[in-house]
Design a protein around this motif. Structure first.
Motif, PDB file in Angstrom:
ATOM      1  N   THR A 325     -13.593  20.192  14.987  1.00  0.00           N
ATOM      2  CA  THR A 325     -14.841  19.964  14.853  1.00  0.00           C
ATOM      3  C   THR A 325     -15.586  19.730  13.643  1.00  0.00           C
ATOM      4  OG1 THR A 325     -15.655  22.025  15.209  1.00  0.00           O
ATOM      5  CG2 THR A 325     -15.057  20.862  17.312  1.00  0.00           C
ATOM      6  N   THR A 326     -16.726  18.835  13.506  1.00  0.00           N
ATOM      7  CA  THR A 326     -17.175  18.895  12.202  1.00  0.00           C
ATOM      8  C   THR A 326     -18.439  19.817  12.333  1.00  0.00           C
ATOM      9  OG1 THR A 326     -16.227  16.768  11.831  1.00  0.00           O
ATOM     10  CG2 THR A 326     -18.273  17.327  10.394  1.00  0.00           C
ATOM     11  N   PRO A 327     -18.932  20.584  11.488  1.00  0.00           N
ATOM     12  CA  PRO A 327     -20.009  21.110  11.410  1.00  0.00           C
ATOM     13  C   PRO A 327     -21.150  20.448  11.259  1.00  0.00           C
ATOM     14  CG  PRO A 327     -18.688  22.423   9.969  1.00  0.00           C
ATOM     15  CD  PRO A 327     -17.938  20.896  10.359  1.00  0.00           C
ATOM     16  N   PRO A 328     -22.478  20.420  12.218  1.00  0.00           N
ATOM     17  CA  PRO A 328     -23.557  19.477  12.305  1.00  0.00           C
ATOM     18  C   PRO A 328     -23.961  19.441  10.724  1.00  0.00           C
ATOM     19  CG  PRO A 328     -23.730  21.155  13.897  1.00  0.00           C
ATOM     20  CD  PRO A 328     -22.763  21.510  12.959  1.00  0.00           C
ATOM     21  N   GLY A 329     -24.388  18.124  10.219  1.00  0.00           N
ATOM     22  CA  GLY A 329     -25.041  17.900   9.115  1.00  0.00           C
ATOM     23  C   GLY A 329     -24.115  17.776   7.968  1.00  0.00           C
ATOM     24  N   THR A 330     -22.967  17.702   8.240  1.00  0.00           N
ATOM     25  CA  THR A 330     -21.783  17.317   7.386  1.00  0.00           C
ATOM     26  C   THR A 330     -21.067  16.326   7.750  1.00  0.00           C
ATOM     27  OG1 THR A 330     -19.850  18.712   8.386  1.00  0.00           O
ATOM     28  CG2 THR A 330     -21.267  19.873   6.942  1.00  0.00           C
ATOM     29  N   THR A 331     -20.574  15.488   6.498  1.00  0.00           N
ATOM     30  CA  THR A 331     -19.861  14.317   6.931  1.00  0.00           C
ATOM     31  C   THR A 331     -18.251  14.633   7.005  1.00  0.00           C
ATOM     32  OG1 THR A 331     -21.395  13.149   5.189  1.00  0.00           O
ATOM     33  CG2 THR A 331     -19.082  12.235   5.789  1.00  0.00           C
ATOM     34  N   PRO A 332     -17.708  14.019   8.125  1.00  0.00           N
ATOM     35  CA  PRO A 332     -16.176  14.463   8.491  1.00  0.00           C
ATOM     36  C   PRO A 332     -15.455  13.796   7.136  1.00  0.00           C
ATOM     37  CG  PRO A 332     -17.105  12.483   9.820  1.00  0.00           C
ATOM     38  CD  PRO A 332     -18.238  13.076   9.084  1.00  0.00           C
ATOM     39  N   PRO A 333     -14.150  14.419   7.034  1.00  0.00           N
ATOM     40  CA  PRO A 333     -13.454  14.016   6.082  1.00  0.00           C
ATOM     41  C   PRO A 333     -12.920  12.752   6.352  1.00  0.00           C
ATOM     42  CG  PRO A 333     -12.420  15.754   7.374  1.00  0.00           C
ATOM     43  CD  PRO A 333     -13.810  15.801   7.599  1.00  0.00           C
ATOM     44  N   THR A 334     -12.651  11.833   5.385  1.00  0.00           N
ATOM     45  CA  THR A 334     -12.074  10.436   5.819  1.00  0.00           C
ATOM     46  C   THR A 334     -10.423  10.640   5.493  1.00  0.00           C
ATOM     47  OG1 THR A 334     -12.191   9.945   3.254  1.00  0.00           O
ATOM     48  CG2 THR A 334     -13.987   9.347   4.557  1.00  0.00           C
ATOM     49  N   PRO A 335      -9.381   9.732   6.032  1.00  0.00           N
ATOM     50  CA  PRO A 335      -8.273   9.799   5.681  1.00  0.00           C
ATOM     51  C   PRO A 335      -7.834  10.060   4.292  1.00  0.00           C
ATOM     52  CG  PRO A 335      -8.627   8.385   7.540  1.00  0.00           C
ATOM     53  CD  PRO A 335      -9.758   8.658   6.799  1.00  0.00           C
ATOM     54  N   THR A 336      -8.489   9.304   3.324  1.00  0.00           N
ATOM     55  CA  THR A 336      -8.231   9.697   2.133  1.00  0.00           C
ATOM     56  C   THR A 336      -8.528  10.904   1.604  1.00  0.00           C
ATOM     57  OG1 THR A 336      -8.778   7.203   1.569  1.00  0.00           O
ATOM     58  CG2 THR A 336      -8.954   8.621  -0.270  1.00  0.00           C
ATOM     59  N   ASP A 337      -9.549  11.698   2.107  1.00  0.00           N
ATOM     60  CA  ASP A 337      -9.809  12.943   1.699  1.00  0.00           C
ATOM     61  C   ASP A 337      -8.710  14.208   1.817  1.00  0.00           C
ATOM     62  OD1 ASP A 337     -12.360  12.212   0.510  1.00  0.00           O
ATOM     63  OD2 ASP A 337     -13.416  12.557   2.612  1.00  0.00           O
ATOM     64  N   THR A 419      12.915  -9.460 -20.468  1.00  0.00           N
ATOM     65  CA  THR A 419      13.861  -8.593 -19.802  1.00  0.00           C
ATOM     66  C   THR A 419      13.643  -7.082 -20.180  1.00  0.00           C
ATOM     67  OG1 THR A 419      15.430  -8.992 -21.617  1.00  0.00           O
ATOM     68  CG2 THR A 419      15.493 -10.467 -19.708  1.00  0.00           C
ATOM     69  N   GLY A 420      14.413  -6.151 -19.509  1.00  0.00           N
ATOM     70  CA  GLY A 420      14.240  -4.724 -19.835  1.00  0.00           C
ATOM     71  C   GLY A 420      13.528  -4.014 -18.609  1.00  0.00           C
ATOM     72  N   PRO A 421      13.124  -2.706 -19.002  1.00  0.00           N
ATOM     73  CA  PRO A 421      12.544  -1.856 -17.948  1.00  0.00           C
ATOM     74  C   PRO A 421      11.007  -2.225 -17.616  1.00  0.00           C
ATOM     75  CG  PRO A 421      12.508  -0.635 -20.036  1.00  0.00           C
ATOM     76  CD  PRO A 421      13.379  -2.031 -20.372  1.00  0.00           C
ATOM     77  N   VAL A 422      10.709  -1.926 -16.178  1.00  0.00           N
ATOM     78  CA  VAL A 422       9.360  -2.213 -15.878  1.00  0.00           C
ATOM     79  C   VAL A 422       9.061  -1.083 -15.166  1.00  0.00           C
ATOM     80  CG1 VAL A 422       8.062  -3.847 -14.340  1.00  0.00           C
ATOM     81  CG2 VAL A 422       9.758  -4.544 -15.623  1.00  0.00           C
ATOM     82  N   ALA A 423       7.731  -0.675 -15.453  1.00  0.00           N
ATOM     83  CA  ALA A 423       7.204   0.535 -14.801  1.00  0.00           C
ATOM     84  C   ALA A 423       5.974   0.250 -13.660  1.00  0.00           C
ATOM     85  CB  ALA A 423       6.730   1.704 -15.739  1.00  0.00           C
ATOM     86  N   VAL A 424       6.287   0.672 -12.540  1.00  0.00           N
ATOM     87  CA  VAL A 424       5.350   0.666 -11.643  1.00  0.00           C
ATOM     88  C   VAL A 424       4.861   2.068 -11.180  1.00  0.00           C
ATOM     89  CG1 VAL A 424       4.564  -0.469  -9.388  1.00  0.00           C
ATOM     90  CG2 VAL A 424       6.342  -1.605 -10.620  1.00  0.00           C
ATOM     91  N   ARG A 425       3.456   1.978 -10.944  1.00  0.00           N
ATOM     92  CA  ARG A 425       2.606   3.460 -10.582  1.00  0.00           C
ATOM     93  C   ARG A 425       1.982   2.994  -9.325  1.00  0.00           C
ATOM     94  NH1 ARG A 425      -0.393   4.176 -14.747  1.00  0.00           N
ATOM     95  NH2 ARG A 425      -2.006   3.127 -13.986  1.00  0.00           N
ATOM     96  N   ALA A 426       2.065   4.128  -8.347  1.00  0.00           N
ATOM     97  CA  ALA A 426       1.372   4.068  -7.024  1.00  0.00           C
ATOM     98  C   ALA A 426       0.324   5.357  -7.064  1.00  0.00           C
ATOM     99  CB  ALA A 426       2.461   4.168  -5.769  1.00  0.00           C
ATOM    100  N   THR A 427      -0.704   4.853  -6.623  1.00  0.00           N
ATOM    101  CA  THR A 427      -2.034   6.030  -6.557  1.00  0.00           C
ATOM    102  C   THR A 427      -2.713   5.851  -5.224  1.00  0.00           C
ATOM    103  OG1 THR A 427      -3.302   4.281  -7.976  1.00  0.00           O
ATOM    104  CG2 THR A 427      -2.050   6.054  -9.186  1.00  0.00           C
ATOM    105  N   VAL A 428      -3.649   6.829  -5.095  1.00  0.00           N
ATOM    106  CA  VAL A 428      -4.494   6.769  -4.003  1.00  0.00           C
ATOM    107  C   VAL A 428      -5.608   6.075  -4.433  1.00  0.00           C
ATOM    108  CG1 VAL A 428      -5.511   8.128  -2.114  1.00  0.00           C
ATOM    109  CG2 VAL A 428      -3.245   8.621  -2.756  1.00  0.00           C
ATOM    110  N   ALA A 429      -6.223   5.085  -3.821  1.00  0.00           N
ATOM    111  CA  ALA A 429      -7.429   4.421  -4.252  1.00  0.00           C
ATOM    112  C   ALA A 429      -8.741   5.630  -3.960  1.00  0.00           C
ATOM    113  CB  ALA A 429      -7.817   3.083  -3.738  1.00  0.00           C
ATOM    114  N   GLY A 430      -9.261   5.958  -5.081  1.00  0.00           N
ATOM    115  CA  GLY A 430     -10.518   6.715  -4.754  1.00  0.00           C
ATOM    116  C   GLY A 430     -10.120   8.433  -4.856  1.00  0.00           C
ATOM    117  N   ARG A 431      -9.055   8.432  -5.249  1.00  0.00           N
ATOM    118  CA  ARG A 431      -8.652   9.982  -5.286  1.00  0.00           C
ATOM    119  C   ARG A 431      -7.590  10.233  -6.578  1.00  0.00           C
ATOM    120  NH1 ARG A 431      -7.887  13.545  -1.142  1.00  0.00           N
ATOM    121  NH2 ARG A 431      -7.657  14.954  -2.586  1.00  0.00           N
ATOM    122  N   THR A 432      -7.889  11.247  -7.053  1.00  0.00           N
ATOM    123  CA  THR A 432      -6.891  11.870  -8.219  1.00  0.00           C
ATOM    124  C   THR A 432      -5.784  12.683  -7.812  1.00  0.00           C
ATOM    125  OG1 THR A 432      -8.646  11.460  -9.771  1.00  0.00           O
ATOM    126  CG2 THR A 432      -6.786  12.509 -10.481  1.00  0.00           C
TER     127      THR A 432
END
Length: 592
Positions: A325-337, A419-432
């Protein structure tokens, strides 16, 4: 503007109904065959965005937008140049000069960069109208920068999407939450990768209409969509703001602008009034001084729920359901959170030849600190470093939403020419949080087979030039090997690859004899036609060896010989006479 379907549009079902009626009414007023739901067009209400769009926040973070609809009458004719008079609805068709120029320049750039997208500038104008009223009626400087900031409400989850700060306030001045910025209303996290320099000043500024219009064009074309196809057009618009009402409104303005527009002076454009987040029309004010970023939204925009509309409390979960349950007056966490980190979801080795598509695709899995999968999270894949490798569609960034197993699969990578090495990074949008780093490798173009295209003997006289060219065909795994590097060398013998200093040769730019040519490359069909060959005074049989990247090799025989001369024919013998000679006749003898 004058109201044509009532003075206001409302959220929810009423908004959908009015927008749909408006599109139908607009279509009915246009020329025959132009309909919102005709045989050649998919209904806007039936459009189904792809998963990465449906769960994403779009270019604007699904921020509020203007819902004013265009007049029913055609925008033609334009105001009379002699009288300056206007006809009903014509003022709506006027687009401020600098803003209109930015849209047209963006269309021209996309026509060159991504011709298959078929982006019309009228689509940019329609989105610009809906997002900011054409930069507040064209209140821009000569270089296209807005005279005061255009900021949407902070996306704090209070009546809007929840997008926490991603730029430390660099674009929107808000270090707590993101806000849509500029005339095309990009949120900072989207502008970070979608931003473009449209006016050539070396900066990518979301507050500049040239930069923002070009960025919007690339954003709409990023998935190889063909915007001349109605389904792709619907998908592209929904990707900008995932709302059927938004789609209907943009399509209405698109059809209206296609009927005709005209240029008006900057700062004189019609200002919209109705907004998707208000039930009472606000009195728009446009101050001459910029508002304080992060504290005051765009004039006429009211952050949060409209006045008098209280947020609906979320009912508590059944204690036995297992749902916290989410306490009254608070915003429930999103999946990203709830995401703690990303994991590589089994991406295999990433290798591709230059110009080819990588066979393997990047996969990332979003997990909680307990290792549980998290669905509906936006994962941003970014190609980094000095490389021209991109995702399909030519973009260096792709945002994909995780599925029910918490996995996001990036679009296919397209290898560039570097030609040569290529780097790719995956991150969560809106989170560190901890992301995933991938390594890929681009190898040079190669051929595994090399053959002559003809079988005619290659001959030349000493001191002359070969009449027939040397033409070869390179293939790789049975297909044409295009743009493959090759080298041609006159070798000493089949067993000795040293350069022969006698016999046939090529010429350099100064006309000097050279017997090794590098920098050769096959064409798009895998063909390689060598330059003209010449011969010195040395006669004999010589060998030309051609090798390609990938190890394909072919040795061609060249013959230098003096021209054959015919020996003189022996003199002909005289033909025998047909009658006997006089001496051959018998003589008469006297008789005794």
């Amino acid at each position: 503007m004058a109201a044509h379907f009532g003075r206001r549009l409302y959220k929810g079902a009423a908004t959908t109904a009015v927008a749909a009626l408006a599109v139908a009414a607009l279509s009915a007023s246009q020329a025959p065959g132009v309909t919102a739901d005709g045989p050649d067009r998919q209904s806007a209400a039936d459009a189904t965005p792809s998963p990465e769009i449906a769960e994403g926040s779009g270019a604007t973070g699904n921020s509020p937008y203007y819902t004013d609809l265009p007049p029913l009458n055609s925008p033609n004719p334009s105001p009379s140049a002699s009288t300056g008079t206007d006809t009903s609805g014509v003022s709506e068709a006027g687009i401020p000069a600098t803003v209109l120029d930015a849209y047209k320049k963006a269309e021209a750039s996309l026509r060159e960069k991504k011709p298959g997208c078929n982006l019309p500038w009228q689509l940019l104008a329609a989105i610009g109208k809906v997002e900011s009223g054409q930069a507040r009626g064209g209140r821009v400087s000569a270089d296209g920068t807005t005279l005061s900031p255009i900021l949407g409400p902070q996306l704090d989850g209070n009546g809007f999407a929840l997008i926490k700060d991603t730029d430390n306030g660099a674009y929107d001045g808000n270090s707590s939450y993101d806000q849509a910025v500029g005339p095309m209303q990009f949120i900072p996290s989207t502008w970070e990768w979608a931003g473009r320099d449209g006016n050539g000043d070396g900066r990518q500024d979301p507050n500049n209409i040239y930069d923002a219009a070009l960025a919007a064009g690339h954003y709409l074309c990023r998935f190889d969509w063909d915007l001349s196809d109605q389904r792709d057009l619907d998908r592209a618009i929904l990707s900008y703001n995932n709302s059927t009402e938004y789609l209907n409104t943009v399509l209405s303005w698109l059809e209206y602008y296609r009927k005709g527009t005209h240029e008006i002076p900057d700062g004189t454009g019609t200002l919209p009034a109705d907004r998707s987040d208000t039930t009472v029309r606000p009195t728009p004010t446009y101050p001459s001084s910029p508002s304080t970023p992060g504290t005051s939204p765009e004039p006429g925009r009211t952050p949060g729920k409209p006045s008098g509309e209280a947020p609906s409390p979320k009912p508590p979960a059944d204690p036995g359901s297992g749902t916290p349950t989410t306490p009254p007056g608070t915003t429930p966490p999103t999946p990203t959170d709830t995401v703690d980190h990303l994991e590589d979801a089994g991406t295999a080795k990433l290798t591709a030849m230059a110009g080819d598509t990588f066979g393997e695709r990047l996969r990332a899995r979003a997990e909680t600190d307990a290792g549980k999968a998290v669905a509906k999270v936006r994962i941003r894949f970014t190609v980094v470093g000095d490389t021209d490798t991109t995702f399909s569609g030519g973009e260096s960034v792709a945002t994909v939403v995780t599925d029910s197993s918490g996995v996001a699969v990036a679009p296919a990578l397209q290898a560039g020419e570097k030609t040569g090495p290529v780097a790719v990074r995956a991150t969560v949008a809106g989170r560190t949080v901890k992301g995933v780093a991938y390594k890929a490798t681009v190898t040079e173009r190669a051929a595994d087979t090399l053959v002559r295209t003809g079988d005619k003997a290659l001959t030349c006289v000493p001191g002359g030039e070969f009449a027939d060219p040397v033409e070869l065909k390179a293939t790789y795994e049975g297909g044409a090997a295009d743009k493959v590097a090759a080298t041609a060398t006159l070798v000493t013998s089949a067993d000795d690859p040293a350069v022969n200093d006698k016999g046939p040769y090529f010429k350099d730019a100064d006309g000097n004899a050279v017997r090794t040519l590098g920098g050769l490359r096959t064409d798009a069909n895998g063909l390689l036609k060598l330059p003209q060959l010449y011969a010195d005074d040395t006669a004999g049989t010589f060998l030309l060896r051609v090798t390609t990247a990938g190890g394909a090799t072919l040795t061609v025989e060249l013959t230098v010989a003096a021209a054959e001369t015919e020996s003189p024919a022996p003199p002909a013998e005289p033909a025998p006479s047909a009658e006997p000679s006089a001496s051959a006749e018998p003589s008469a003898s006297p008789t005794a």
